[in-house]
Structure formats: structure tokens, C-alpha cells
Design an enzyme around this catalytic site. Structure first.
Site, PDB file in Angstrom:
ATOM      1  N   ALA A  28      36.787  43.553  51.606  1.00 34.45           N
ATOM      2  CA  ALA A  28      37.729  42.453  51.806  1.00 34.45           C
ATOM      3  C   ALA A  28      39.170  42.951  51.884  1.00 34.45           C
ATOM      4  O   ALA A  28      39.972  42.447  52.669  1.00 34.45           O
ATOM      5  CB  ALA A  28      37.579  41.443  50.667  1.00 34.45           C
ATOM      6  N   ARG A  77      36.853  26.627  42.747  1.00 33.70           N
ATOM      7  CA  ARG A  77      36.546  25.947  41.487  1.00 33.70           C
ATOM      8  C   ARG A  77      37.810  25.471  40.767  1.00 33.70           C
ATOM      9  O   ARG A  77      37.873  24.343  40.268  1.00 33.70           O
ATOM     10  CB  ARG A  77      35.765  26.893  40.569  1.00 33.70           C
ATOM     11  CG  ARG A  77      35.374  26.256  39.239  1.00 33.70           C
ATOM     12  CD  ARG A  77      34.739  27.276  38.307  1.00 33.70           C
ATOM     13  NE  ARG A  77      33.521  27.818  38.878  1.00 33.70           N
ATOM     14  CZ  ARG A  77      32.322  27.258  38.756  1.00 33.70           C
ATOM     15  NH1 ARG A  77      32.201  26.122  38.083  1.00 33.70           N
ATOM     16  NH2 ARG A  77      31.260  27.801  39.290  1.00 33.70           N
ATOM     17  N   ASN A 117      31.683  47.825  42.116  1.00 32.64           N
ATOM     18  CA  ASN A 117      30.497  48.364  41.446  1.00 32.64           C
ATOM     19  C   ASN A 117      30.707  49.823  41.046  1.00 32.64           C
ATOM     20  O   ASN A 117      30.330  50.225  39.946  1.00 32.64           O
ATOM     21  CB  ASN A 117      29.277  48.229  42.364  1.00 32.64           C
ATOM     22  CG  ASN A 117      28.835  46.786  42.482  1.00 32.64           C
ATOM     23  OD1 ASN A 117      28.199  46.243  41.594  1.00 32.64           O
ATOM     24  ND2 ASN A 117      29.199  46.149  43.594  1.00 32.64           N
ATOM     25  N   LYS A 128      22.408  48.590  47.333  1.00 35.33           N
ATOM     26  CA  LYS A 128      23.535  49.499  47.476  1.00 35.33           C
ATOM     27  C   LYS A 128      24.531  49.338  46.331  1.00 35.33           C
ATOM     28  O   LYS A 128      25.222  50.288  45.950  1.00 35.33           O
ATOM     29  CB  LYS A 128      24.206  49.356  48.834  1.00 35.33           C
ATOM     30  CG  LYS A 128      24.707  47.951  49.176  1.00 35.33           C
ATOM     31  CD  LYS A 128      26.159  47.744  48.850  1.00 35.33           C
ATOM     32  CE  LYS A 128      26.646  46.374  49.262  1.00 35.33           C
ATOM     33  NZ  LYS A 128      28.066  46.144  48.945  1.00 35.33           N
ATOM     34  N   GLY A 135      27.984  44.361  55.508  1.00 36.85           N
ATOM     35  CA  GLY A 135      29.056  45.272  55.902  1.00 36.85           C
ATOM     36  C   GLY A 135      28.550  46.385  56.803  1.00 36.85           C
ATOM     37  O   GLY A 135      27.577  46.200  57.518  1.00 36.85           O
ATOM     38  N   GLU A 138      28.264  42.887  41.094  1.00 37.92           N
ATOM     39  CA  GLU A 138      26.926  42.347  41.344  1.00 37.92           C
ATOM     40  C   GLU A 138      25.821  43.320  40.941  1.00 37.92           C
ATOM     41  O   GLU A 138      24.712  42.914  40.592  1.00 37.92           O
ATOM     42  CB  GLU A 138      26.768  41.986  42.829  1.00 37.92           C
ATOM     43  CG  GLU A 138      27.594  40.799  43.290  1.00 37.92           C
ATOM     44  CD  GLU A 138      26.976  39.456  42.945  1.00 37.92           C
ATOM     45  OE1 GLU A 138      26.084  39.396  42.081  1.00 37.92           O
ATOM     46  OE2 GLU A 138      27.412  38.454  43.537  1.00 37.92           O
ATOM     47  N   SER A 140      35.521  49.618  45.782  1.00 38.46           N
ATOM     48  CA  SER A 140      34.199  49.201  45.321  1.00 38.46           C
ATOM     49  C   SER A 140      34.228  48.811  43.845  1.00 38.46           C
ATOM     50  O   SER A 140      34.413  49.657  42.974  1.00 38.46           O
ATOM     51  CB  SER A 140      33.180  50.327  45.532  1.00 38.46           C
ATOM     52  OG  SER A 140      31.962  50.017  44.888  1.00 38.46           O
ATOM     53  N   LYS A 165      26.093  39.575  47.902  1.00 39.29           N
ATOM     54  CA  LYS A 165      25.285  40.798  47.858  1.00 39.29           C
ATOM     55  C   LYS A 165      24.687  40.952  46.464  1.00 39.29           C
ATOM     56  O   LYS A 165      24.970  41.887  45.728  1.00 39.29           O
ATOM     57  CB  LYS A 165      26.138  41.993  48.265  1.00 39.29           C
ATOM     58  CG  LYS A 165      26.686  41.801  49.681  1.00 39.29           C
ATOM     59  CD  LYS A 165      27.475  42.961  50.199  1.00 39.29           C
ATOM     60  CE  LYS A 165      27.929  42.697  51.636  1.00 39.29           C
ATOM     61  NZ  LYS A 165      28.661  43.808  52.225  1.00 39.29           N
TER      62      LYS A 165
END
Length: 329
Positions: free
Chosen positions: A141, A32, A257, A192, A137, A282, A255, A107
Site C-alpha cells: 500500500a 469503523r 509480518n 506468504k 500482489g 495476518e 512488510s 490476505k
């Protein structure tokens, strides 16, 4: 040479571009921000994510022109946050993806619509589900950038599509396999993140490894109940695309999250945690989507309900976790 349009400039888009380009594909990489494109063109590094990775600009072509990137490619890989899928793809004509094969590396679910990304893309561009797939997964990354051994699963009702994209990803440190359970893999990838977020909240409140192990064990059962309700078919959730992806997201230092949840557990507001992370978790959006879907399904989902109450009903994390722990076995 396979031609791929990579849509997104985040860590997962960066990692996938590394894998695909080093395996010989030509990647038309849409980002972007114009400054990011210019930085890549001048330094061969993504300035924002996994900046240690250096790209071969003979195989990677950074661009701000979405239509040009899509037109030049045989494959389209979506790697933007789920909340941005609609705004990004709205710039394309409905026939823009005709004849192309689409892979979602997202995800999450489309907020407001509460649909899977692959379902939205198929409907928006009038594609058969045999034209779409999802990559799952367990794979962070950051570990791809370090070339640590990783495993991926490509889910699609079209076995050839899944196998063809798997072949594009395989190298000395990535093993990739094909699977047919598109919906199951995609829903589990969404859920997850909810579990990891809830585990992060528990961690932020001072709960230990014992509780997290019980939480994850119950989460597998919750995922099984929900996925069977929304898309009933035989599936083994102990596979790496399901359980493996859950485990790495729930336990890993990488992670986002889990990190987001931990901040909420430590007392951050949702907004302040999002601002400080400067990355999209997410699970925050997924909680609401799954909660809305479950109003009709009425599946027993205590972990998802707890996360929803904390994030959207503003119930104190300590209070909600006290209630949740009594429901776990």
C-alpha cells in the site's frame, strides 16, 4: 460510473480507494471510527494510514453506515483484517449482497473457522463462487501511495468478474491481470505471510540474507505441497501472484509480518509486539489456521510448524530456528 463499497480503514483500503477513485469509480468508504470519517470529510486525508494521500470527496464518500455503503454499491471490496470479517459482516442481512460482486483484499483466513475469506462470504450470504474474487500482489500500500510501479492479479472462477475488476485498477503505475485460480492465489496469499513472519524471526535472531534465501526457496516448495493437497490443479507458482507476492512480503521494509516476526525474534512477546506495531500481522492468525487444516492433510510443512511452535507453543525462537535450519535444503 462504477459504485464500490470499500470496507475497512487501513492502509490497503486507503491505497485501493486511491486507485479506484482516481480511475473514476465512486467509492462509498466504510470506516469503523466516527472520528476517522469526520477527519476525512474535513481534511480529505485518512488520519491513521497513508495520510499523505488526498481524496476527491466528489468520488469518495466516507461513512460509518455499513448498510448504506453496501446498498449503494455494485461491488463490495473487503479490506479489514480477517479476524474482523465476521463481526463486521454480521451486521448485514443474508440477502444484502445479492446481485453484487465481491472482492476480498484480505490476505488471511477466518480465525476459528479456518476457512478462506471468499469461502466464508459465499457461504454466509448464499453466493455462488462466480460472484467472488480476490486481489493479490505483489503490491504494498505504501508504494501505491508513492505511485511506484505495481502489479496486481485478480483471481476468480468468473473470468469476466476478474477482468472487470482488473480494468478498474489499471492506471499508469498499476498493471492488473485476471486469473482463474481463486483458491490457489488466496491460499498462497495467506501462506506468504507465515513465511515472511518466520523470515522476520530469523532476521531478529541475527540470521542473514543467505539463510533467508534458502528459507524462501523452501517456502515455495512448502506452499506448492500444501496448495496441491487442498486444491489440486495445474498452477505455476513462479507467477507474480504467488512467488512475487511471497518475495515482496518476505523482503520489504513495508512488510508488517516481517516486522512482527523480527520483533519476536529480538525477544518481544507476541502481545507486546502486537501492541507496539498497532497494526494487524495476518501471519499470526494464519499460522494457526493453516496448522489446524494440516492436521488432516499431513503435508510436510516445517516452516509453518516452526512458526506455530514459536507463536503458540511458546518455544524459544532460537531453539526452534536451530531445529528448522537442519530441515532446509
Amino acid at each position: 460510473m462504477e459504485k464500490i463499497a470499500m470496507i475497512g480503514g487501513g492502509s490497503w483500503a486507503t491505497a485501493l480507494t486511491k486507485i479506484l477513485s482516481e480511475n473514476g469509480a465512486r467509492v462509498h468508504w466504510w470506516l469503523r471510527a466516527k472520528d476517522d470519517v469526520q477527519h476525512l470529510l474535513s481534511t480529505r486525508h485518512n488520519p491513521r494510514y497513508i495520510s499523505s494521500v488526498q481524496f476527491d470527496l466528489e468520488r469518495v464518500r466516507p461513512t460509518n453506515e455499513l448498510k448504506e455503503a453496501v446498498k449503494a454499491a455494485d461491488w463490495l471490496v473487503l479490506a479489514v483484517p480477517a479476524a474482523f470479517v465476521q463481526p463486521v459482516l454480521d451486521g448485514l442481512d443474508r440477502d444484502a449482497l445479492k446481485g453484487k460482486r465481491i472482492i476480498s483484499a484480505i490476505k488471511g483466513m477466518i480465525p476459528g473457522r479456518n476457512v478462506l475469506v471468499t469461502d466464508y462470504v459465499a457461504e454466509r450470504f448464499r453466493l455462488a463462487h462466480t460472484c467472488v474474487g480476490v486481489v493479490a500482489g505483489p503490491c504494498h500500500a505504501e508504494e501505491v501511495a508513492l505511485e511506484k510501479q505495481s502489479y496486481l492479479t485478480i483471481g476468480s472462477p468468473d473470468a469476466k468478474l476478474a477482468e472487470d475488476f482488473s480494468a478498474l485498477l489499471r492506471n499508469r503505475y498499476v498493471k492488473a491481470e485476471a486469473a482463474e485460480d481463486l483458491d490457489g492465489i488466496e491460499y498462497c496469499a495467506v501462506m506468504k505471510n507465515i513465511i515472511a513472519l518466520t523470515g522476520g524471526i530469523a532476521h531478529g535472531l541475527g540470521y542473514g540474507d543467505n539463510f533467508l534465501a534458502v528459507l524462501v526457496s523452501n517456502a515455495v516448495q512448502e506452499m506448492r505441497r500444501f496448495v496441491q493437497a487442498v486444491n489440486p490443479q495445474p498452477r505455476d507458482l513462479s507467477g507474480s501472484a504467488y512467488l512475487g507476492d511471497l518475495l515482496v512480503t518476505a523482503y520489504s521494509q513495508f512488510s508488517r509480518n516481517r516486522t512482527f516476526g523480527s520483533m519476536v525474534g529480538r525477544g518481544y512477546s507476541v502481545k507486546s509486539a502486537q501492541l507496539e506495531m498497532n497494526m494487524i500481522a495476518e501471519g499470526y492468525y494464519a499460522v494457526k489456521s493453516i496448522h489446524e487444516l494440516n492436521k488432516k492433510l499431513q503435508v510436510n510443512m516445517p516452516i509453518t510448524a516452526a512458526a506455530y511452535n514459536i507463536l503458540y507453543e511458546r518455544i524459544a525462537p532460537a531453539v526452534e530456528l536451530e531445529i528448522l535450519k537442519e530441515k532446509l535444503r
